[in-house]
Write a protein that holds these residues in place. Structure first.
Motif, PDB file in Angstrom:
ATOM      1  N   THR A 249       0.836  -1.198   0.000  1.00 51.43           N
ATOM      2  CA  THR A 249       0.000   0.000   0.000  1.00 51.43           C
ATOM      3  C   THR A 249       0.872   1.250   0.000  1.00 51.43           C
ATOM      4  OG1 THR A 249      -1.622  -1.239   1.291  1.00 51.43           O
ATOM      5  CG2 THR A 249      -1.972   1.116   1.132  1.00 51.43           C
ATOM      6  N   ALA A 250       1.907   1.231   0.822  1.00 52.81           N
ATOM      7  CA  ALA A 250       2.792   2.400   0.900  1.00 52.81           C
ATOM      8  C   ALA A 250       3.465   2.669  -0.444  1.00 52.81           C
ATOM      9  CB  ALA A 250       3.845   2.183   1.968  1.00 52.81           C
ATOM     10  N   ALA A 251       3.653   1.621  -1.219  1.00 54.60           N
ATOM     11  CA  ALA A 251       4.315   1.790  -2.525  1.00 54.60           C
ATOM     12  C   ALA A 251       3.325   2.195  -3.615  1.00 54.60           C
ATOM     13  CB  ALA A 251       5.011   0.489  -2.907  1.00 54.60           C
ATOM     14  N   GLY A 252       2.120   2.562  -3.218  1.00 55.88           N
ATOM     15  CA  GLY A 252       1.157   3.034  -4.221  1.00 55.88           C
ATOM     16  C   GLY A 252       0.002   2.078  -4.450  1.00 55.88           C
ATOM     17  N   GLY A 253      -0.107   1.060  -3.624  1.00 57.86           N
ATOM     18  CA  GLY A 253      -1.205   0.108  -3.772  1.00 57.86           C
ATOM     19  C   GLY A 253      -2.539   0.707  -3.329  1.00 57.86           C
ATOM     20  N   LYS A 254      -3.600   0.084  -3.748  1.00 64.02           N
ATOM     21  CA  LYS A 254      -4.953   0.558  -3.407  1.00 64.02           C
ATOM     22  C   LYS A 254      -5.637  -0.530  -2.572  1.00 64.02           C
ATOM     23  CE  LYS A 254      -3.973   3.708  -6.483  1.00 64.02           C
ATOM     24  NZ  LYS A 254      -3.463   5.008  -6.044  1.00 64.02           N
ATOM     25  N   THR A 255      -5.968  -0.172  -1.351  1.00 67.00           N
ATOM     26  CA  THR A 255      -6.493  -1.175  -0.421  1.00 67.00           C
ATOM     27  C   THR A 255      -7.854  -0.759   0.116  1.00 67.00           C
ATOM     28  OG1 THR A 255      -4.237  -1.696   0.218  1.00 67.00           O
ATOM     29  CG2 THR A 255      -5.979  -2.444   1.704  1.00 67.00           C
ATOM     30  N   LEU A 256      -8.743  -1.714   0.133  1.00 65.96           N
ATOM     31  CA  LEU A 256     -10.070  -1.474   0.708  1.00 65.96           C
ATOM     32  C   LEU A 256     -10.226  -2.361   1.935  1.00 65.96           C
ATOM     33  CD1 LEU A 256     -12.986  -0.387   0.655  1.00 65.96           C
ATOM     34  CD2 LEU A 256     -13.557  -2.170  -0.990  1.00 65.96           C
ATOM     35  N   GLY A 332       1.583  14.287   5.248  1.00 64.10           N
ATOM     36  CA  GLY A 332       1.199  14.002   3.871  1.00 64.10           C
ATOM     37  C   GLY A 332      -0.092  13.238   3.721  1.00 64.10           C
ATOM     38  N   VAL A 333      -0.744  12.923   4.813  1.00 64.39           N
ATOM     39  CA  VAL A 333      -1.972  12.128   4.721  1.00 64.39           C
ATOM     40  C   VAL A 333      -3.204  13.041   4.683  1.00 64.39           C
ATOM     41  CG1 VAL A 333      -3.477  10.513   5.961  1.00 64.39           C
ATOM     42  CG2 VAL A 333      -1.031  10.078   5.816  1.00 64.39           C
ATOM     43  N   VAL A 334      -4.101  12.724   3.794  1.00 60.70           N
ATOM     44  CA  VAL A 334      -5.379  13.446   3.726  1.00 60.70           C
ATOM     45  C   VAL A 334      -6.494  12.419   3.884  1.00 60.70           C
ATOM     46  CG1 VAL A 334      -6.882  14.872   2.286  1.00 60.70           C
ATOM     47  CG2 VAL A 334      -4.406  15.152   2.148  1.00 60.70           C
ATOM     48  N   VAL A 335      -7.376  12.669   4.845  1.00 62.32           N
ATOM     49  CA  VAL A 335      -8.489  11.735   5.059  1.00 62.32           C
ATOM     50  C   VAL A 335      -9.800  12.431   4.711  1.00 62.32           C
ATOM     51  CG1 VAL A 335      -9.722  10.294   6.718  1.00 62.32           C
ATOM     52  CG2 VAL A 335      -7.241  10.517   6.878  1.00 62.32           C
ATOM     53  N   THR A 336     -10.579  11.806   3.849  1.00 58.87           N
ATOM     54  CA  THR A 336     -11.880  12.354   3.453  1.00 58.87           C
ATOM     55  C   THR A 336     -12.986  11.424   3.927  1.00 58.87           C
ATOM     56  OG1 THR A 336     -10.817  13.148   1.450  1.00 58.87           O
ATOM     57  CG2 THR A 336     -13.221  13.218   1.483  1.00 58.87           C
ATOM     58  N   PRO A 337     -13.816  11.850   4.882  1.00 56.29           N
ATOM     59  CA  PRO A 337     -14.956  11.009   5.260  1.00 56.29           C
ATOM     60  C   PRO A 337     -15.944  10.940   4.098  1.00 56.29           C
ATOM     61  CG  PRO A 337     -14.592  12.813   6.823  1.00 56.29           C
ATOM     62  CD  PRO A 337     -13.793  13.119   5.611  1.00 56.29           C
ATOM     63  N   LEU A 338     -16.374   9.752   3.723  1.00 54.25           N
ATOM     64  CA  LEU A 338     -17.308   9.607   2.600  1.00 54.25           C
ATOM     65  C   LEU A 338     -18.734   9.348   3.070  1.00 54.25           C
ATOM     66  CD1 LEU A 338     -15.141   7.353   0.265  1.00 54.25           C
ATOM     67  CD2 LEU A 338     -15.546   9.810   0.070  1.00 54.25           C
ATOM     68  N   THR A 362      -5.495   9.143   1.696  1.00 58.74           N
ATOM     69  CA  THR A 362      -4.420   9.109   0.691  1.00 58.74           C
ATOM     70  C   THR A 362      -3.166   9.732   1.275  1.00 58.74           C
ATOM     71  OG1 THR A 362      -5.184  11.226  -0.182  1.00 58.74           O
ATOM     72  CG2 THR A 362      -5.947   9.265  -1.307  1.00 58.74           C
ATOM     73  N   ARG A 363      -2.046   9.297   0.735  1.00 54.45           N
ATOM     74  CA  ARG A 363      -0.772   9.907   1.150  1.00 54.45           C
ATOM     75  C   ARG A 363      -0.130  10.524  -0.078  1.00 54.45           C
ATOM     76  NH1 ARG A 363       2.918   5.723   4.089  1.00 54.45           N
ATOM     77  NH2 ARG A 363       4.258   7.523   4.330  1.00 54.45           N
ATOM     78  N   ASN A 364       0.501  11.640   0.137  1.00 52.66           N
ATOM     79  CA  ASN A 364       1.101  12.280  -1.040  1.00 52.66           C
ATOM     80  C   ASN A 364       2.531  11.822  -1.255  1.00 52.66           C
ATOM     81  OD1 ASN A 364       2.614  13.606   0.761  1.00 52.66           O
ATOM     82  ND2 ASN A 364       1.634  15.599   0.499  1.00 52.66           N
ATOM     83  N   ALA A 367       5.882   8.669  -0.671  1.00 50.45           N
ATOM     84  CA  ALA A 367       6.028   7.253  -1.033  1.00 50.45           C
ATOM     85  C   ALA A 367       5.455   6.953  -2.410  1.00 50.45           C
ATOM     86  CB  ALA A 367       5.330   6.386  -0.005  1.00 50.45           C
ATOM     87  N   SER A 368       5.214   7.996  -3.161  1.00 50.75           N
ATOM     88  CA  SER A 368       4.605   7.742  -4.467  1.00 50.75           C
ATOM     89  C   SER A 368       5.454   8.330  -5.576  1.00 50.75           C
ATOM     90  CB  SER A 368       3.219   8.377  -4.521  1.00 50.75           C
ATOM     91  OG  SER A 368       3.346   9.765  -4.361  1.00 50.75           O
ATOM     92  N   SER A 369       5.085   8.004  -6.797  1.00 54.18           N
ATOM     93  CA  SER A 369       5.858   8.515  -7.923  1.00 54.18           C
ATOM     94  C   SER A 369       5.531   9.982  -8.142  1.00 54.18           C
ATOM     95  CB  SER A 369       5.531   7.708  -9.174  1.00 54.18           C
ATOM     96  OG  SER A 369       4.189   7.937  -9.519  1.00 54.18           O
ATOM     97  N   ASP A 370       6.302  10.625  -8.963  1.00 57.59           N
ATOM     98  CA  ASP A 370       6.149  12.075  -9.135  1.00 57.59           C
ATOM     99  C   ASP A 370       4.814  12.464  -9.741  1.00 57.59           C
ATOM    100  OD1 ASP A 370       9.632  12.445  -9.925  1.00 57.59           O
ATOM    101  OD2 ASP A 370       8.557  12.577  -8.011  1.00 57.59           O
ATOM    102  N   ASP A 371       4.325  11.657 -10.649  1.00 55.12           N
ATOM    103  CA  ASP A 371       3.073  12.043 -11.317  1.00 55.12           C
ATOM    104  C   ASP A 371       1.848  11.743 -10.458  1.00 55.12           C
ATOM    105  OD1 ASP A 371       2.794   9.183 -13.573  1.00 55.12           O
ATOM    106  OD2 ASP A 371       2.840   9.340 -11.385  1.00 55.12           O
ATOM    107  N   GLY A 372       2.058  11.165  -9.350  1.00 58.54           N
ATOM    108  CA  GLY A 372       0.937  10.945  -8.433  1.00 58.54           C
ATOM    109  C   GLY A 372       0.097   9.740  -8.779  1.00 58.54           C
ATOM    110  N   SER A 373       0.393   9.059  -9.885  1.00 63.19           N
ATOM    111  CA  SER A 373      -0.457   7.946 -10.297  1.00 63.19           C
ATOM    112  C   SER A 373      -0.345   6.769  -9.326  1.00 63.19           C
ATOM    113  CB  SER A 373      -0.095   7.486 -11.710  1.00 63.19           C
ATOM    114  OG  SER A 373       1.247   7.045 -11.710  1.00 63.19           O
ATOM    115  N   ALA A 374       0.750   6.696  -8.602  1.00 65.64           N
ATOM    116  CA  ALA A 374       0.914   5.579  -7.668  1.00 65.64           C
ATOM    117  C   ALA A 374       0.688   6.034  -6.240  1.00 65.64           C
ATOM    118  CB  ALA A 374       2.297   4.970  -7.825  1.00 65.64           C
ATOM    119  N   ARG A 375      -0.144   7.036  -6.064  1.00 68.95           N
ATOM    120  CA  ARG A 375      -0.395   7.551  -4.727  1.00 68.95           C
ATOM    121  C   ARG A 375      -1.033   6.469  -3.848  1.00 68.95           C
ATOM    122  NH1 ARG A 375      -3.691  13.043  -3.665  1.00 68.95           N
ATOM    123  NH2 ARG A 375      -1.733  13.876  -4.406  1.00 68.95           N
ATOM    124  N   PRO A 376      -0.458   6.223  -2.682  1.00 74.35           N
ATOM    125  CA  PRO A 376      -1.041   5.175  -1.821  1.00 74.35           C
ATOM    126  C   PRO A 376      -2.447   5.574  -1.375  1.00 74.35           C
ATOM    127  CG  PRO A 376       1.094   5.903  -1.014  1.00 74.35           C
ATOM    128  CD  PRO A 376       0.695   6.857  -2.072  1.00 74.35           C
TER     129      PRO A 376
END
Lengths: 461, 237
Positions: A249-256, A332-338, A362-364, A367-376
């Motif tokens: 997840t820290a490396a950009g994975g998406k976890t539910l 770097g963490v942003v939490v959005t209540p849904l 999400t974390r900015n 731990a992610s790539s520059d383009d943000g596509s791998a944002r954890p």
């Protein structure tokens, strides 16, 4: 000599028709042009017979030619409507070519395509081919996405920690008591109530591949996953698995994570990375709950977010409250209540307050790539029951689950397609009202016209 | 233009100067009202899809009665020669007769709008499909009229004109049958494009398809041109 006037007259008559032929040719050309270029105006309030903007967007983004063959029953109105729907994709993008084939009329073609029954579509693009069953807009749009992608994204479900079972769809062939008649074999499908088979089927319909990843093997399996779902673990993840999931997840994975109240899951470190805490106890919400159960908080007013846009009411039977760490969130963490409870919800022994039921964290960059596509990204819900077979099909629960997975998989544009139904606006009339309608529309008005006609006749006579 | 409006007024006077037109209108109103009210009682929904379908079928029966006398009656009475001596082009003659017929069609459809009132009073109808349905039924009626006028311009007997028009309209209604059976695959798109029933469904449920609208208008224009050419043939006799 006598032939000349006749010939002249015949010539004149032919000449008379020349303008008609010329105009007919022009009109034919205009009709051909209009059939390719003119659209349609849907005057229904819900745009029932038109593609949604999302589907049109998907169609326009197709870059390779796609041949769609819709195998349908010509006498079935809904299947004919589905062909019309497909033609709208074709209008939106000429690269999508659509053909309708009735298997009853062209059995050889159907057999070659591997189609046995009407109601299936075969899509072909380059060397790839796929078959879908069903003729809804969602089916077609997602099929177009799948055919235009190189491969389906895989959603992995962790298993082995007493999670809801992914394949809890039991098929039984009842071979008993049929005597000599083999036609009496019955197929029975049972959805185990705490399983995830309905959720799995919905994801597959949307074009995702699904697979179970078993305890002890996460580090090997995770690289092949687009999204990892832990659906209600009730025993702790082993240290290796928990670390593997945390690193992935820290490396950009998406976890539910779908958690349950007061259960040990062993993923506290992962939750801590995103600053989310789960206080003890199950929530009770007297202000907003499903039916008569305050233990099933219901949400109709979601936080404004693309994932929850247009979602109907959902409910969470037996749910834990989530608490973002507030000012002390990790860097770097942003939490959005849904999804949140009403402000009357409370945990055992706690004062009433508004609790978060589902949160996106999400974390900015760090731990992610520059383009943000791998944002954890971690999406956490305080309940897993809402997505199990028992509650999946009720109200907006299923849509909430599929929206969550789709958001994580980065295909959030798809799931906003919701089925539209003709709103059946009933007109219930009393006997007196029926008589009034009948006498005015069937008798009075025509009688008026008839009397006017008779009056005219009388005056002229 | 003045010639057109003079002829148009004369046509209306002729139409409504006899009880026939009003009887035709009354019968259309009565039948569409009857079918509408019983559909409303049985189905109890605030929409008019079935009513529009019934109206279109009724127009197949009624519009030939409206169009049959356009030129056939003039020819039978010997007044067509007189009409052709007027300083008007053939297309103006046809257009004036067509406009008078369209006026009667509009009157027929206007009477059926009384069906919308109970829906509005007792329910909450979706007005979009109702407006679309009326546009569609009017387009169909206008096409039926144009075909009827074309046939009438080639006949000297009203009954023959009406019968031939019915034949053509019914054939056009069912012309997509070979397409449904896939009997002539190459011609299937042509049959389906020409089929009045295949195009009809979209109109009556509130969708105005551009290509089908163009097809209806094209066939109507072509029919009116045929009528004008037939008048020229009368001149050549």
């Amino acid at each position: 000599m006598s032939r000349h006037p006749r010939l002249r007259r015949a010539g004149q008559r032919v000449l008379l028709w020349l303008p008609v032929v010329a105009v007919a040719a022009l009109l034919l050309a205009f009709n051909l042009w209009s059939s390719r270029n003119l659209g349609r105006i849907d005057l229904t309030a819900q745009r029932l017979y038109s593609l949604s903007p999302e589907s049109l967007e998907v169609a326009r983004q197709i870059k390779q030619p796609v041949e769609v063959t819709w195998f349908y029953d010509l006498r079935n109105k809904s299947m004919v409507d589905a062909l019309e729907l497909l033609r709208q994709y074709s209008h939106a993008n000429p690269l999508i070519r659509v053909r309708g084939v009735d298997p009853a009329l062209r059995p050889a073609e159907a057999r070659e395509a591997g189609i046995q029954f009407a109601g299936s579509a075969v899509l072909a693009s380059d060397a790839r081919k796929m078959t879908i069953n069903g003729g809804t807009e969602t089916d077609f749009t997602n099929a177009l996405i799948r055919i235009s992608q190189r491969g389906a994204q895989t959603v992995c479900f962790t298993q082995g920690h007493r999670e809801a079972m992914l394949d809890s769809l039991t098929s039984l062939d009842d071979l008993e008591d049929h005597g000599d008649d083999e036609n009496l074999v019955a197929r029975v499908e049972v959805h185990e109530q705490h399983g995830m088979a309905m959720a799995r089927n919905a994801l597959q319909t949307l074009g995702f591949a699904t697979r179970a990843v078993n305890a002890g093997g996460l580090s090997q399996a995770l690289p092949r996953c687009a999204v990892v779902v832990a659906a209600g673990p009730r025993t702790p993840f082993g240290a290796d698995d928990a670390d593997a999931l945390r690193r992935w997840t820290a490396a950009g994975g998406k976890t539910l994570l779908l958690l349950e109240p007061d259960t040990q899951h062993g993923l506290d470190a992962l939750l801590g990375d995103f600053g989310i805490a789960r206080p003890a106890g199950a929530l009770v919400d007297p202000g907003s709950h499903y039916r008569n159960d305050p233990g099933s908080p219901a949400v109709s007013d979601y936080t404004r977010h693309k994932m929850t846009r247009g979602l109907p009411l959902s409910f969470f039977p037996g749910v834990a409250g989530l608490e973002p760490a507030g000012d002390s969130l990790p860097k770097g963490v942003v939490v959005t209540p849904l999804a949140q409870t009403s402000d009357q919800a409370h945990l055992p022994g706690q004062p009433a307050s508004r609790y978060t039921l589902m949160a996106l964290a999400t974390r900015n960059a760090q731990a992610s790539s520059d383009d943000g596509s791998a944002r954890p990204t971690l999406l956490v819900a305080g309940d897993s029951d809402f997505a199990t077979n028992r509650h999946f099909a009720t109200l907006g629960n299923g849509a909430l689950f599929t929206s969550a997975v789709t958001l994580l998989a980065g295909e959030d544009a798809l799931l906003t397609i919701r089925p539209r139904h003709y709103e059946n606006r009933r007109v219930e009339l009393s006997n007196r009202q029926m008589r009034t309608v009948f006498w005015t529309s069937t008798v009075a008005l025509p009688l008026l016209a008839l009397m006017a006609g008779l009056l005219l006749w009388w005056r002229r006579r | 233009m003045s010639g057109f409006s003079a002829l148009y007024r004369k046509e209306l006077r002729t139409d409504f100067g006899s009880p026939v037109a009003l009887v035709v209108v009354a019968v259309f109103w009565a039948l569409s009202g009857y079918l509408f009210s019983f559909n409303l009682f049985f189905v109890s929904t605030g929409q008019m899809v079935t009513a529009f379908h019934n109206m279109t079928i009724l127009l197949i029966l009624v519009m030939p009665l409206v169009s049959m006398r356009a030129f056939a009656e003039e020819a039978r009475q010997g007044t067509l020669e007189l009409l052709l001596t007027l300083p008007l082009s053939d297309f103006t003659l046809v257009a004036a007769k067509y406009a008078a017929g369209l006026t009667m069609l509009a009157l027929m459809l206007a009477g059926t709008t009384s069906a919308v009132l109970p829906l509005a009073w007792y329910g909450q109808p979706d007005y979009g499909p109702i407006i679309g349905g009326y546009i569609g039924v009017f387009l169909y009626g206008a096409l039926f009229l144009a075909i009827g006028i074309a046939v009438s311009s080639a006949c000297t007997n009203q009954i023959v004109a009406a019968s031939v028009t019915w034949g053509i309209l019914v054939l056009l209604w069912f012309i997509d049958y070979p397409a449904a059976l896939d009997a002539f695959p190459a011609l299937s798109p042509f049959f389906q494009a020409l089929s009045l029933s295949a195009q009809h469904v979209d109109f009556i449920r509130g969708v105005l398809p551009g290509p089908a609208t163009v097809t209806l208008a094209s066939v109507a224009v072509l029919a009116l041109m045929v009528a004008a050419v037939n008048l020229k043939r009368w001149r050549l006799r």
